[in-house]
Structures are given as C-alpha cells and as structure tokens.
Design a protein around this motif. Sequence first.
Motif, mmCIF file in Angstrom:
data_model
loop_
_atom_site.group_PDB
_atom_site.id
_atom_site.type_symbol
_atom_site.label_atom_id
_atom_site.label_comp_id
_atom_site.label_asym_id
_atom_site.label_seq_id
_atom_site.Cartn_x
_atom_site.Cartn_y
_atom_site.Cartn_z
ATOM 1 N N MET A 483 0.548 -0.834 0.123
ATOM 2 C CA MET A 483 -0.336 -0.089 0.506
ATOM 3 C C MET A 483 0.884 1.327 0.133
ATOM 4 O O MET A 483 0.391 2.115 -0.217
ATOM 5 N N THR A 484 1.793 1.148 0.907
ATOM 6 C CA THR A 484 3.245 2.490 1.020
ATOM 7 C C THR A 484 4.011 2.170 0.000
ATOM 8 O O THR A 484 4.172 1.510 -0.504
ATOM 9 N N PRO A 485 5.200 3.265 -0.139
ATOM 10 C CA PRO A 485 6.416 4.007 -0.732
ATOM 11 C C PRO A 485 7.114 2.804 0.105
ATOM 12 O O PRO A 485 7.604 1.507 -0.443
ATOM 13 N N GLU A 486 6.541 2.411 1.519
ATOM 14 C CA GLU A 486 7.844 1.559 2.219
ATOM 15 C C GLU A 486 8.224 0.428 1.922
ATOM 16 O O GLU A 486 8.348 -0.656 1.532
ATOM 17 N N ASP A 487 6.676 -0.412 1.930
ATOM 18 C CA ASP A 487 5.766 -2.000 1.386
ATOM 19 C C ASP A 487 6.590 -2.485 0.082
ATOM 20 O O ASP A 487 7.174 -2.886 0.023
ATOM 21 N N ILE A 488 6.427 -0.971 -0.772
ATOM 22 C CA ILE A 488 7.320 -1.585 -2.172
ATOM 23 C C ILE A 488 8.666 -1.515 -2.125
ATOM 24 O O ILE A 488 9.412 -2.411 -2.817
ATOM 25 N N LEU A 489 9.485 0.092 -2.023
ATOM 26 C CA LEU A 489 11.030 -0.150 -1.765
ATOM 27 C C LEU A 489 11.356 -0.611 -0.718
ATOM 28 O O LEU A 489 12.792 -1.134 -1.197
ATOM 29 N N TRP A 490 11.012 -1.055 0.214
ATOM 30 C CA TRP A 490 12.067 -1.629 0.873
ATOM 31 C C TRP A 490 11.289 -2.859 1.844
ATOM 32 O O TRP A 490 12.248 -3.905 1.746
ATOM 33 N N ARG A 491 10.124 -3.638 0.950
ATOM 34 C CA ARG A 491 10.130 -5.588 1.924
ATOM 35 C C ARG A 491 9.314 -6.019 0.432
ATOM 36 O O ARG A 491 10.066 -6.911 0.371
#
Length: 521
Positions: A483-491
């Motif tokens: 859902m979020t940039p952190e979800d996508i870019l880091w996990r």
Amino acid sequence: MAAARQDVDCDVLVVGGGINGAGIARDVAGRGLCVALCERDDLAAHTSSASTKLIHGGLRYLEHYEFGLVRKALAEREVLLRAAPHVIRPMRFVMPHTGQRSAALLRAGLFLYDRLARRELLPASESVQLACHPAGRALNPALGQAFVYSDGWVDDARLVVLNAVDAAHKGACVLTRTACTEARRENGAWRVTLRKPDGTFKQIAVRAIVNAAGPWAAAFLDVALGRPEAAQARTRLRLVKGSHIVVRRLFAHDDAYLFQHEDGRIVFAIPYERDFTLIGTTDVEYAGDPAKVAIDADEIRYLCGVASHYFREPVVPADVVWSYAGVRPLLDDASARASAVTRDYRLQVDGGGPSGEAPLLTVFGGKLTTYRKLAEETTDLLCKALGHRSGAWTAGACLPGGDLFGATPQSRSVLEFDGWRSRVQVQYHWLDCALIGRYARAYGTRIHTLLQGRSSMADMGGEVLPGLFEAELDYLRRHEWAMTPEDILWRRTKLGLHLPAGAAAQLDAWLMEHPLQVAGK
C-alpha cells in the motif's frame, strides 16, 4: 467452513503478520480450517524484515550445546531451499581462524554441523588458506587459515509475503493494517474486536486465537485479552535488539564472511543486492517500544570497527548507506549474555479440550529458519483442540513461485535455478536482462502472473521510478497487499537501496494519483 459451531465467523484468528503468523495461517488454511490473519501494520513490518537474511542451522549454537535446535534448523534449511528456490539460495561462508577458538574445535564443530541432519543440496565444509582463496583478497593479510561452510540466504520479507499469499490462495482472509484491540471468551467462542484500516471497528466470533505477535505477545495478552498470565509471559520473553548496516560492496566474490570477534560476538558480512555488503548483527538487551527500535551510533561504530578489523579497507560510519534494527522476542533461558539466548521456541495452549473454553495458543520465541516447523506444530495443537482431523502438509509443498519444475519441491529447483532463469529470459526477451533477473528472483514462476497479457515494454505501463513499472506496482498492490512506498521499496523489493533521494515521495504521489481499482466496486 470446517467449524462444528455455526455461530462463528471463522475457526482461527491469527494475530501477527510476521513469519510465524503468516506460516501458521498458511498451514491452518491448508488443512481445511477457516482462518483470518490480522496485522496492525504491513506484513513483515517489524522483526521479520529486520533479520540477517539467513536460513541456517546456527553454527554458533553448537557452542551452547543446542544440538536439538541446530538439527531441527539444518533439516528445515533443506526443506525451505526446495520450497522457495527463488527467494532462498545456497551461500558459502568464509570463517577466518583468529585464535578465539582452536582450529581443532572448529573442525569438530563443522564436522558435526555437516552431519547433524541430512544434507543433499549443499557442499561440505573445508579448510582453506586465504592467500590462495578469492575470499582472502579483501581481508587483512595477517589472516592465514579459514574454514568454509554452507548455509542459505533468504529475502526475509518476501518469505513472509509468500506464506501469506499461499494462505490466501487456500481461503485465508489476510487483513493488513488491522489491529485486534479486544478479545473476550463468550459462549464457547472468542468475541474479537478488530480496528480496520479506516479506523472503524468490526466484531467477529472465532473458535480459537493464535497469538503470534512476536515482541508484542505479552502486550497482546495484557491489553487485548486482559489476562493475568501476561505478567508471567513477560518473564518468558527476552527482547534483544539486532542491528545491521549496509555499505557499498567490500569484495567482488559471492561468498559471505563470518567473523568470530575478540569479544566473543559473531558478525556476518554478506553480499547484498548486487552493489552492497550487509554487516551485522549486534545483540543488545532492549526495553523500549519494539515499534520504535532503531540502530544507535554506538552500534554503528561497533559494526564498522569489526569490519575494519578484518577487511583490508577500513569501514567508517560515513560509509553506511542504510541501516535497520529489529527486536527479537527470545525465550528467556537465563543466559548472562544476550547473544547466548536460545533461538528455540515454546508454544503455550490455554483452553480447549475438556475445559470447554475457546483455545488461545501463544507463540514464544522462534527463529526464521524454523518457522515452518513451528507453524506445523502450532497447527497440530490447534487441530487437536478444535477436534479437527487433518495431517501436516507443508513439508511437501512449494511456496508460491517456487514450483519451477512442478508442484512438488525438488532439488533441481535449487541446483538448476540459473538455467530456469535463462529460459525465462528467452521467453520474455523484450525485457531488460537485469529487470527479468530481478523478477525471476523475487517472484519465481509468479512472474507469469505479473507479465500476463504483456508482450512489449509498452505493455508494462509507465516507469514510475527507475526499474519500477506500473505493471509491477499493479501486481504488488493486487496480489501482495502493498500500500505504501515503504511496503514497495523496502519490503516487497529492495529498490529503495538503488534509487535516489526523493524516490519515496515521488512514488507516494503516484500512489495517491492512482488509487487501486477493485473489481465490482
């Protein structure tokens, strides 16, 4: 629904979307029980994405005579390598001999490590002279002898997601950004209150609860359940902070290093994301909020100091391009040092059986490598408590994307992964080789789902960020709860390491401008 009661919404509610919770939800769903998984944040948002990224037996645990744990972990290493050859792969580890332990003791330990469990996929350990080995070029020339052994590397956050994906495929309801705020026994079931992502509340009735909240296991018992056992549970858990740093690549080969430092700690240096080296971990007692854990300056200096001690080129805090920390909920075995605390687990069942009370099963401790076995044992206990007859199944099943050569886990999926990837590159010849290589590793055979109906770069949609196309974003949002940039870019990916400052804000703006369209709404 498999439940005998007809006035419940599902059989089992799993609280916690880390590796244990996702693994349990998968196993439970695969046995025909109705299961829901709730996680107050993102999948793998905390401890399960903050590991050293290893699937290993735990060589150093032999020193503490934890032979049972090491045997179990070594057996699981083989099972997981076959089940998920795209996100788990073999890796050789170079352990310089520094005199902290005698060479004879190390040989004996490695001999035992090679033989405690059946080993079919990985080569045996050996002794080498660093002057004649590629790994020696990056090390302090004063280091002479080394021992080399095998273990596995894993993309930890993706392993969690794959378990959740499989659970959903088997009928589980996966609820991210959903907190369990209250649970009370009522009429032989659990009446549970969930806070949904929009802040509203929903009540459901379930036959059993699994508390897989990790560092929050005691807090869940205390706040959500209001149970007196919570105070006792706190004494069973010992929270230990493990921190890691990432620097530009320090060596050219693909082997990792294990350093036995003079203070008795073990520090790994691992090739990471093609261009980087991952260094960790620390073991520090932690008493704060697990949600706010962060590496501190002393830990950064310590890890840089260890690396500088062993590598030819010094590593300084200014070299750190990324860092992360996680809290491990370990069983308190009264060890004097945090690094010596056992990584084994304990399962506690309250209710069920003759008592007639709705069961509550709490998971204490555990490690990434043994999550599948933990989930299997947990589900066995749940089935017994709920009177459900169904056998274990996950040891013989691939994780999503791992079925390179068929539905049954196979050794050739590990040994022939590069050949499979080459054939995929031919199939999707219109994609950049580096991009198709990343897709193959991240998604395995699910690359075909990601690329379904696409036959040219024009079909991939816009390139929102370098190497991140709308097609992948659509896949991650629809199939992996991102859902979020952190979800996508880091996990879900580690693209955050490769992108310039401001990339997260740019992606956030795109996500806001492109709300996910759900069919039927």
